[in-house]
Write a protein that holds these residues in place. Structure first.
Motif, mmCIF file in Angstrom:
data_model
loop_
_atom_site.group_PDB
_atom_site.id
_atom_site.type_symbol
_atom_site.label_atom_id
_atom_site.label_comp_id
_atom_site.label_asym_id
_atom_site.label_seq_id
_atom_site.Cartn_x
_atom_site.Cartn_y
_atom_site.Cartn_z
ATOM 1 N N ASP A 82 44.656 42.352 31.026
ATOM 2 C CA ASP A 82 44.814 43.568 31.814
ATOM 3 C C ASP A 82 43.738 44.539 31.349
ATOM 4 N N ASP A 83 43.588 45.648 32.069
ATOM 5 C CA ASP A 83 42.763 46.729 31.537
ATOM 6 C C ASP A 83 43.689 47.804 30.981
ATOM 7 N N ALA A 84 43.152 48.953 30.646
ATOM 8 C CA ALA A 84 43.965 49.996 30.021
ATOM 9 C C ALA A 84 44.420 51.063 31.024
ATOM 10 N N SER A 85 44.219 50.834 32.298
ATOM 11 C CA SER A 85 44.625 51.795 33.318
ATOM 12 C C SER A 85 46.125 51.660 33.603
ATOM 13 N N LEU B 184 44.136 39.594 38.076
ATOM 14 C CA LEU B 184 43.071 38.684 37.674
ATOM 15 C C LEU B 184 43.014 37.436 38.545
ATOM 16 N N SER B 185 44.162 36.936 38.978
ATOM 17 C CA SER B 185 44.202 35.723 39.792
ATOM 18 C C SER B 185 43.880 36.049 41.246
ATOM 19 N N ASN B 186 43.475 35.012 41.984
ATOM 20 C CA ASN B 186 43.317 35.149 43.425
ATOM 21 C C ASN B 186 44.568 34.597 44.118
ATOM 22 N N ALA B 187 44.603 34.638 45.445
ATOM 23 C CA ALA B 187 45.799 34.227 46.181
ATOM 24 C C ALA B 187 46.158 32.768 45.912
ATOM 25 N N ALA B 188 45.145 31.912 45.857
ATOM 26 C CA ALA B 188 45.407 30.487 45.633
ATOM 27 C C ALA B 188 45.974 30.241 44.242
ATOM 28 N N ASP B 189 45.506 30.995 43.260
ATOM 29 C CA ASP B 189 46.022 30.797 41.906
ATOM 30 C C ASP B 189 47.428 31.375 41.769
ATOM 31 N N PHE B 190 47.708 32.491 42.419
ATOM 32 C CA PHE B 190 49.085 32.996 42.430
ATOM 33 C C PHE B 190 50.030 31.961 43.030
ATOM 34 N N ASP B 191 49.581 31.260 44.073
ATOM 35 C CA ASP B 191 50.407 30.220 44.687
ATOM 36 C C ASP B 191 50.613 29.061 43.725
ATOM 37 N N ARG B 192 49.575 28.718 42.952
ATOM 38 C CA ARG B 192 49.714 27.656 41.940
ATOM 39 C C ARG B 192 50.764 28.042 40.909
ATOM 40 N N VAL B 193 50.727 29.292 40.458
ATOM 41 C CA VAL B 193 51.711 29.762 39.477
ATOM 42 C C VAL B 193 53.117 29.695 40.066
ATOM 43 N N ALA C 141 44.028 30.563 33.247
ATOM 44 C CA ALA C 141 43.273 30.817 34.468
ATOM 45 C C ALA C 141 42.239 31.898 34.167
ATOM 46 N N ILE C 142 40.968 31.548 34.217
ATOM 47 C CA ILE C 142 39.894 32.468 33.830
ATOM 48 C C ILE C 142 39.284 33.083 35.085
ATOM 49 N N ALA C 143 39.392 34.399 35.178
ATOM 50 C CA ALA C 143 38.878 35.133 36.327
ATOM 51 C C ALA C 143 37.448 35.610 36.053
ATOM 52 N N PRO C 144 36.591 35.695 37.076
ATOM 53 C CA PRO C 144 35.205 36.125 36.883
ATOM 54 C C PRO C 144 35.092 37.636 36.754
ATOM 55 N N ILE C 145 35.777 38.158 35.750
ATOM 56 C CA ILE C 145 35.858 39.598 35.516
ATOM 57 C C ILE C 145 35.592 39.869 34.044
ATOM 58 N N LEU C 146 34.889 40.960 33.753
ATOM 59 C CA LEU C 146 34.699 41.430 32.382
ATOM 60 C C LEU C 146 35.397 42.773 32.237
ATOM 61 N N VAL C 147 36.256 42.901 31.225
ATOM 62 C CA VAL C 147 37.011 44.137 31.016
ATOM 63 C C VAL C 147 36.347 45.001 29.948
ATOM 64 N N GLY C 148 36.135 44.447 28.762
ATOM 65 C CA GLY C 148 35.384 45.140 27.728
ATOM 66 C C GLY C 148 36.017 46.404 27.174
ATOM 67 N N ASP C 149 37.336 46.531 27.246
ATOM 68 C CA ASP C 149 38.013 47.739 26.776
ATOM 69 C C ASP C 149 38.851 47.396 25.547
ATOM 70 N N PRO C 150 38.502 47.918 24.376
ATOM 71 C CA PRO C 150 39.251 47.566 23.160
ATOM 72 C C PRO C 150 40.707 48.009 23.187
ATOM 73 N N ASP C 151 41.055 48.919 24.100
ATOM 74 C CA ASP C 151 42.443 49.370 24.200
ATOM 75 C C ASP C 151 43.273 48.516 25.153
ATOM 76 N N ALA C 152 42.649 47.575 25.823
ATOM 77 C CA ALA C 152 43.355 46.728 26.786
ATOM 78 C C ALA C 152 43.992 45.538 26.067
ATOM 79 N N PRO C 153 45.103 45.006 26.612
ATOM 80 C CA PRO C 153 45.775 43.867 25.968
ATOM 81 C C PRO C 153 45.016 42.572 26.166
#
Length: 229
Positions: free
Chosen positions: A20-23, A29-38, A176-188
């Motif tokens: 997650d981020d810290a907002s 992070l997942s897309n629709a197809a991955d949510f369906d897989r879950v 499931a690895i999303a093509p996103i970079l968060v880079g926030d040390p306060d995020a989980p």
């Protein structure tokens, strides 16, 4: 002795390992197809577990969304929804959260000292089980096994995932690895610091690597290493 369930850790992460981020808003992070897989994986499990911090922070319903999959479970003689499980050390739970009012049966595990507090708060919304002087995942798995749970899906958060892995209790990981970079040390993050079996020298076996749209699913078997020992 009752058999403990097979434990699957399931998590979506950014490329740099954040869940997650810290907002204030949840980062999807997942897309629709991955949510369906879950959702399909949930439909094939006996119980789904998340930590109380995730219950409070994300306020999830944690259910099988697909009516067709719920009908398939019922046709097999199973409840429409898997058992929902949470673990709390403090006992600080809010009875108004979605977790308690969607899906089927629920169970809460906590230290013995918090059991009465939780029972008063939830007042019949969930079964509450003490695990001794502290949260004991071995007691949790033994009790779930006694309830007939053979397959447990663990959906976080980072503290819970870390505890299962440091104690050698996870049989499989779906990352499931999303093509996103968060880079926030306060995020989980997916995992916290910990003493993991084998340390940094140990390499887990990879069971599968599969693209799902722009997300990549990797299945790891943490009880097996690349040498099969």
């Amino acid at each position: 002795m009752t058999s403990r369930p097979y434990v699957l850790l399931s998590c979506a992460v950014s490329v740099d390992g954040y869940i997650d981020d810290a907002s204030p808003e949840r980062l999807l992070l997942s897309n629709a197809a991955d949510f369906d897989r879950v959702d399909e994986v949930r439909a094939c499990t006996d119980a789904i577990l998340i930590g109380a911090t995730t219950v409070r922070r994300d306020n999830p319903r944690l259910v099988v969304d697909s009516a067709e999959r719920r009908e398939r479970r019922v046709a097999l003689g199973l409840p429409a929804y898997p058992l929902k499980v949470t673990i709390t050390a403090s006992g600080d739970l809010d009875r108004g959260l979605n977790f308690w009012h969607h899906g089927g049966a629920k169970v809460v595990y906590s230290p013995d000292a918090a059991v009465l507090k939780i029972r008063r708060t939830l007042d019949g919304l969930a079964d509450v089980v003490g695990t001794g002087p502290a949260v004991d995942l071995g007691v949790v798995l033994d009790d779930l096994g006694a309830r007939g749970v053979r397959h447990l899906m663990v959906e976080g958060g980072g503290t819970i995932h870390t505890q299962f892995l440091t104690q050698g209790l996870a049989d499989e990981i779906h990352l499931a690895i999303a093509p996103i970079l968060v880079g926030d040390p306060d995020a989980p993050r997916f995992l916290n610091e910990g003493c993991f079996p084998g340390g940094a020298a140990r390499r887990m076996r990879v069971a599968e690597v599969r693209p799902i749209g722009d997300v990549v699913l990797i299945r790891y078997l943490p009880k097996e290493d690349v040498c099969g020992s």
